[in-house]
Design a protein around this motif. Structure first.
Motif, PDB file in Angstrom:
ATOM      1  N   GLN A 197       0.850  -1.187   0.000  1.00 14.10           N
ATOM      2  CA  GLN A 197       0.000   0.000   0.000  1.00 14.10           C
ATOM      3  C   GLN A 197       0.886   1.237   0.000  1.00 14.10           C
ATOM      4  N   THR A 198       0.430   2.284  -0.698  1.00 15.09           N
ATOM      5  CA  THR A 198       1.230   3.507  -0.760  1.00 15.09           C
ATOM      6  C   THR A 198       1.005   4.336   0.507  1.00 15.09           C
ATOM      7  N   PRO A 199       2.060   4.649   1.242  1.00 16.31           N
ATOM      8  CA  PRO A 199       1.857   5.479   2.433  1.00 16.31           C
ATOM      9  C   PRO A 199       1.450   6.912   2.060  1.00 16.31           C
ATOM     10  N   LYS A 200       0.860   7.617   3.005  1.00 18.30           N
ATOM     11  CA  LYS A 200       0.470   9.013   2.795  1.00 18.30           C
ATOM     12  C   LYS A 200       1.700   9.848   2.473  1.00 18.30           C
ATOM     13  N   GLU A 201       1.554  10.801   1.560  1.00 17.92           N
ATOM     14  CA  GLU A 201       2.647  11.711   1.175  1.00 17.92           C
ATOM     15  C   GLU A 201       3.930  10.945   0.850  1.00 17.92           C
ATOM     16  N   HIS A 202       3.742   9.846   0.169  1.00 14.14           N
ATOM     17  CA  HIS A 202       4.854   8.964  -0.199  1.00 14.14           C
ATOM     18  C   HIS A 202       5.927   9.701  -0.977  1.00 14.14           C
ATOM     19  N   TYR A 203       5.501  10.696  -1.788  1.00 19.43           N
ATOM     20  CA  TYR A 203       6.458  11.366  -2.669  1.00 19.43           C
ATOM     21  C   TYR A 203       7.594  12.040  -1.911  1.00 19.43           C
ATOM     22  N   LYS A 204       7.327  12.440  -0.665  1.00 21.29           N
ATOM     23  CA  LYS A 204       8.378  13.151   0.080  1.00 21.29           C
ATOM     24  C   LYS A 204       9.587  12.245   0.281  1.00 21.29           C
ATOM     25  N   GLN A 205       9.318  10.956   0.347  1.00 21.38           N
ATOM     26  CA  GLN A 205      10.380   9.979   0.499  1.00 21.38           C
ATOM     27  C   GLN A 205      10.826   9.423  -0.867  1.00 21.38           C
ATOM     28  N   SER A 206       9.850   9.124  -1.724  1.00 20.55           N
ATOM     29  CA  SER A 206      10.143   8.344  -2.931  1.00 20.55           C
ATOM     30  C   SER A 206      11.045   9.081  -3.902  1.00 20.55           C
ATOM     31  N   LEU A 207      11.007  10.412  -3.885  1.00 21.38           N
ATOM     32  CA  LEU A 207      11.811  11.136  -4.867  1.00 21.38           C
ATOM     33  C   LEU A 207      13.282  11.147  -4.468  1.00 21.38           C
ATOM     34  N   ARG A 208      13.545  10.809  -3.211  1.00 17.86           N
ATOM     35  CA  ARG A 208      14.939  10.653  -2.782  1.00 17.86           C
ATOM     36  C   ARG A 208      15.341   9.190  -2.951  1.00 17.86           C
ATOM     37  N   ARG A 209      14.504   8.316  -2.456  1.00 17.48           N
ATOM     38  CA  ARG A 209      14.741   6.878  -2.655  1.00 17.48           C
ATOM     39  C   ARG A 209      13.393   6.186  -2.613  1.00 17.48           C
ATOM     40  N   GLN A 210      13.083   5.491  -3.706  1.00 24.34           N
ATOM     41  CA  GLN A 210      11.741   4.932  -3.843  1.00 24.34           C
ATOM     42  C   GLN A 210      11.630   3.572  -3.165  1.00 24.34           C
ATOM     43  N   GLU A 211      10.544   3.352  -2.407  1.00 23.16           N
ATOM     44  CA  GLU A 211      10.342   2.053  -1.755  1.00 23.16           C
ATOM     45  C   GLU A 211       9.048   1.370  -2.159  1.00 23.16           C
ATOM     46  N   TYR A 212       8.024   2.157  -2.519  1.00 25.91           N
ATOM     47  CA  TYR A 212       6.767   1.572  -3.009  1.00 25.91           C
ATOM     48  C   TYR A 212       6.669   1.896  -4.489  1.00 25.91           C
ATOM     49  N   GLY A 213       6.023   0.988  -5.238  1.00 22.31           N
ATOM     50  CA  GLY A 213       6.016   1.182  -6.686  1.00 22.31           C
ATOM     51  C   GLY A 213       7.323   0.721  -7.299  1.00 22.31           C
ATOM     52  N   VAL A 214       8.066  -0.059  -6.545  1.00 17.66           N
ATOM     53  CA  VAL A 214       9.258  -0.669  -7.140  1.00 17.66           C
ATOM     54  C   VAL A 214       8.923  -2.126  -7.471  1.00 17.66           C
TER      55      VAL A 214
END
Ligand code: 6CS
Ligand code: FE
Length: 297
Positions: A197-214
């Motif tokens: 499941q995608t965590p809330k405001e995932h982009y704040k983390q994912s644009l540095r290092r992606q963990e969901y959607g990989v």
């Protein structure tokens, strides 16, 4: 298409099992005349990308480097949400929405060489869905793990179908050793549904290092066993056009040689965003342009 009834033909991050689905959209939408030859179009359709060497002249590359340098300067220490730092440091990794914040990049995003190619492939008018600069500086530039951009744009932004094209303009020579882009040719023909499941405001983390959607490792193995990995190499001034769903990534850059690029994503006006398929709030404007701000180019 009604905004409320857009069918989710590419479900992802729904459960605990990955899946590989066949693509349900064309890669080339029409047989239109344009700057790309039929050999170019065939290469793009079969492989999911097309390298255009020397698309920009040396003087244009020099100008774009200067424009990029200005953005680099302004971004140092900036708290603006469009400025993304490397994981675990304050070195600037990416700056988003440069076609909105900077006149020069606004002009570059309208360059007819890019626009006409995008219109030819997508067979419609287009607008900029996302823009960014990736700096990938020497020594400190970190990797981008394997991903399909479309998977994120579909789940987190509500892009309904695969009818978008990315264009990466290379401001440095891309060698096999300076963190250049790796692609899995032909992978755009499959959709790898991801787990979790995608965590809330995932982009704040994912644009540095992606963990969901990989993608999971078995799916990556399956894709690479079929078609291998390619690393297009070219001098500064090249542009790489690639399908929104091609599987790609890049290694970190421990060489002294930066690998700067400018990235414009053109989406078809017939593929406008709907509410995100994750059910969550849409990501902010600087990551995904939505109506009513749409500017058709
Ligand atoms: O989340 C996004 O929209 C962006 N993330 C990655 C890793 N690539 C494409 C896109 O710029
Ligand atoms: Fe990407």
């Amino acid at each position: 298409m009604s905004l409320l009834t857009a069918e989710d033909v590419y479900p992802s991050r729904m459960g605990d099992r990955p899946a590989i689905l066949e693509r349900r959209d064309p890669a080339i939408y029409g047989k239109n005349a344009g700057p790309l030859s039929s050999a170019d179009l065939n290469h793009y359709r079969d492989n999911g990308f097309l390298l255009l060497e020397n698309l920009f002249a040396a003087a244009e590359v020099a100008q774009m480097r200067e424009d990029l340098g200005r953005i680099w300067q302004h971004s140092q220490g900036s708290q603006a949400p469009e400025v993304i730092c490397e994981p675990g440091s304050d070195v600037v990794r990416s700056v988003f929405a440069v076609h909105e914040s900077d006149q020069a990049f606004n002009r570059w995003s309208r360059d007819p060489r890019l626009l006409n190619a995008a219109r030819q492939v997508l067979d419609s008018d287009v607008y900029v869905h996302q823009s960014r600069i990736n700096f990938k500086p020497g020594f400190t530039g970190q990797e981008f793990y394997w991903h399909s951009d479309f998977e994120t744009w579909h789940v987190e932004d509500g892009m309904p179908r695969m009818r978008a094209l990315s264009c990466s303009i290379w401001l440095d020579d891309n060698f096999p050793y300076n963190g250049s882009l790796m692609v899995i040719p032909h992978s755009h023909q499959y959709f790898v549904a991801c787990m979790g499941q995608t965590p809330k405001e995932h982009y704040k983390q994912s644009l540095r290092r992606q963990e969901y959607g990989v993608p999971d490792q078995d799916s990556l193995r399956w894709l690479v066993e079929r078609d291998g990995i390619l690393m297009p190499e070219a001098k500064a001034g090249a542009a790489l056009l690639f399908d929104c769903n091609i599987m790609h990534g890049s290694n970190s850059n421990i060489t002294p040689l930066a690998r700067r690029n400018v990235f414009f994503v053109y989406n078809s006006v017939e593929n406008q965003l709907v509410p995100p398929f994750s059910g969550a709030e849409p990501r902010p404007w600087f990551l995904a342009h939505r109506d009513p701000e749409l500017v058709v180019l």
